[in-house]
Design an enzyme around this catalytic site. Structure first.
Site, short mmCIF file in Angstrom:
data_model
loop_
_atom_site.label_atom_id
_atom_site.label_comp_id
_atom_site.label_asym_id
_atom_site.label_seq_id
_atom_site.Cartn_x
_atom_site.Cartn_y
_atom_site.Cartn_z
N ASP A 1 -8.40 -0.95 3.39
CA ASP A 1 -7.80 -0.92 4.73
C ASP A 1 -7.94 -2.28 5.40
O ASP A 1 -8.38 -2.39 6.54
CB ASP A 1 -8.45 0.18 5.57
N ASP B 1 -4.18 0.49 1.40
CA ASP B 1 -3.85 0.05 2.76
C ASP B 1 -4.08 -1.45 2.89
O ASP B 1 -5.08 -1.92 3.45
CB ASP B 1 -4.65 0.83 3.81
N TYR C 1 -0.42 -3.19 5.94
CA TYR C 1 0.03 -2.40 7.10
C TYR C 1 1.40 -2.88 7.57
O TYR C 1 1.66 -3.00 8.76
CB TYR C 1 -0.99 -2.45 8.24
N ASN D 1 -2.10 5.26 1.85
CA ASN D 1 -1.00 5.93 2.54
C ASN D 1 -0.02 4.95 3.17
O ASN D 1 1.18 5.21 3.26
CB ASN D 1 -1.53 6.90 3.59
N HIS D 2 -0.49 3.77 3.59
CA HIS D 2 0.41 2.80 4.22
C HIS D 2 1.28 2.06 3.21
O HIS D 2 2.19 1.33 3.62
CB HIS D 2 -0.38 1.83 5.08
N HIS E 1 -7.95 5.92 -2.67
CA HIS E 1 -7.89 5.68 -1.23
C HIS E 1 -8.56 6.76 -0.39
O HIS E 1 -9.47 6.47 0.40
CB HIS E 1 -6.45 5.51 -0.77
N HIS F 1 -12.80 11.31 11.66
CA HIS F 1 -11.48 10.78 11.35
C HIS F 1 -11.15 11.04 9.88
O HIS F 1 -11.98 10.85 9.00
CB HIS F 1 -11.42 9.28 11.65
N HIS F 2 -9.92 11.47 9.64
CA HIS F 2 -9.45 11.77 8.29
C HIS F 2 -10.36 12.79 7.60
O HIS F 2 -10.54 12.76 6.37
CB HIS F 2 -9.36 10.50 7.44
N HIS G 1 -9.59 4.48 3.50
CA HIS G 1 -8.95 5.42 4.42
C HIS G 1 -9.72 5.61 5.73
O HIS G 1 -9.14 5.50 6.81
CB HIS G 1 -8.73 6.76 3.72
N HIS H 1 -12.16 4.33 8.49
CA HIS H 1 -12.49 2.98 8.93
C HIS H 1 -13.94 2.88 9.37
O HIS H 1 -14.26 2.50 10.50
CB HIS H 1 -11.53 2.54 10.03
#
Length: 323
Positions: free
Chosen positions: A15, A48, A51, A93-94, A175, A184-185, A214, A216
């Site tokens: 990321d 990621d 971005y 995912n990005h 990821h 988060h996530h 994924h 952060h």
């Protein structure tokens, strides 16, 4: 190429994005490449990257659903590293480039146009390679991973090729984390679904460590299997805080309480890690945050392999359960 008697130092993060924090992470990695003792020899990113997709209102200038100029600026940012050492990547995912919905082009177009993997029909979606004493595998959290899928069958076949006398260290990157105690996530389909399908394969193959992104924030597990601390099992390390453009998950309230038994150490910092394989029996992991000098280790762990090259014991070198 494979060499069980060689030494290798791999930098890892995920990321990354392209912010001032991203740039600081790259600066730290560049510093690590220049050190006289055990310099970094490779960079491995677990998804990621730039971005450049259309998420979060990013303006699309291409039918694939991405802004190619953002890929160019990202390439300029990482150039101080990639012009000197190889970079290996996996998709996040990005990299799907599937925003806005419905997607306006084939997924992964920008990613696959710029990033290559080792020889093989599936690269750079998923791939494996041997470097020194390490067999590296990258998987894709966002393509079919179910039992019997192409990706699953490929993993089964690849694990059968591993010879621990040639590559005693077996590591996997992907990821979406299988273990995550951040709010988060948390508990996303790609996380629990892929774990249920593939964790038995990795356990049977005695994978040493799983690197994920994924989320952060940084988190390291104890040896774990099926959410239970298990001696000799795989360790997961979440390194999805390379600098990403979204905010760092820095609020203590972002961590689920109480800290699960499988979770050894978690920290809200940007940074990168170093996986230093010394020989067939000893490897060292260290986590380096951007708010301290590059040489400072915020989290460390020794991996010590049995003489028969099967089964690893993990030895942390500081107080755990901190965040």
């Amino acid at each position: 190429c494979a060499d069980p008697n060689s030494e290798i130092v791999i930098a890892l993060t995920g990321d990354l994005g392209q912010t001032v924090n991203s740039s600081a992470t790259i600066d730290h990695i560049a510093t690590g490449m220049q050190q006289s003792t055990s310099p970094l020899q490779m960079l491995w990113l677990v998804g990621d990257l730039s971005y450049a997709d259309a998420a979060y209102g990013r303006t699309c200038t291409h039918s694939s659903g991405c802004n190619p100029g953002r890929w160019d600026s990202w390439g300029n940012m990482v150039q101080k590293v990639t012009q000197q050492i190889p970079i290996m990547v996996g998709p996040g995912n990005h990299e799907q480039e599937d925003s806005p919905t419905p997607k306006i082009g084939a997924p992964y177009v920008a990613f696959t146009s710029r990033m290559k993997g080792p020889d093989g029909a599936n690269a750079p979606y998923w791939w494996s390679m041997e470097v020194g004493p390490v067999h590296m595998i990258t998987m894709n959290s966002y393509m079919d991973y179910s039992v019997g899928s192409d990706q699953y069958n490929w993993l089964v076949a690849d694990l059968k090729t591993v010879d621990r006398l040639v590559t005693p260290w077996l590591v996997v990157g992907l990821h979406a984390p299988w273990y995550n105690s951040n709010t988060h996530h948390y508990n996303e389909t790609q996380e629990w679904g892929m774990r249920l399908a593939m964790e038995p394969l990795l356990a049977q193959a005695k994978v040493d460590v799983l690197f994920c992104g994924h989320v952060h924030a940084y988190e390291r597990s104890h040896p774990v299997y099926n959410y239970k601390p298990t001696q000799g099992a795989m360790i997961e390390i979440n390194i999805g805080d390379g600098g990403n453009r979204e905010v760092l998950e820095a609020d203590p309230a972002d961590w689920r309480q109480p800290q699960p038994d499988w979770s050894a150490f978690r920290q809200n910092k940007f940074g990168h890690g170093r996986f230093h394989v010394y020989n067939t029996t000893h490897a060292h992991w260290s986590w380096h945050t951007i708010d301290t000098p590059e040489a400072v280790e915020s989290d460390t762990l020794w991996f010590v392999r049995n003489e028969d090259l099967h089964g690893v014991q993990a030895y942390p070198t500081h107080n755990e359960k901190s965040h």
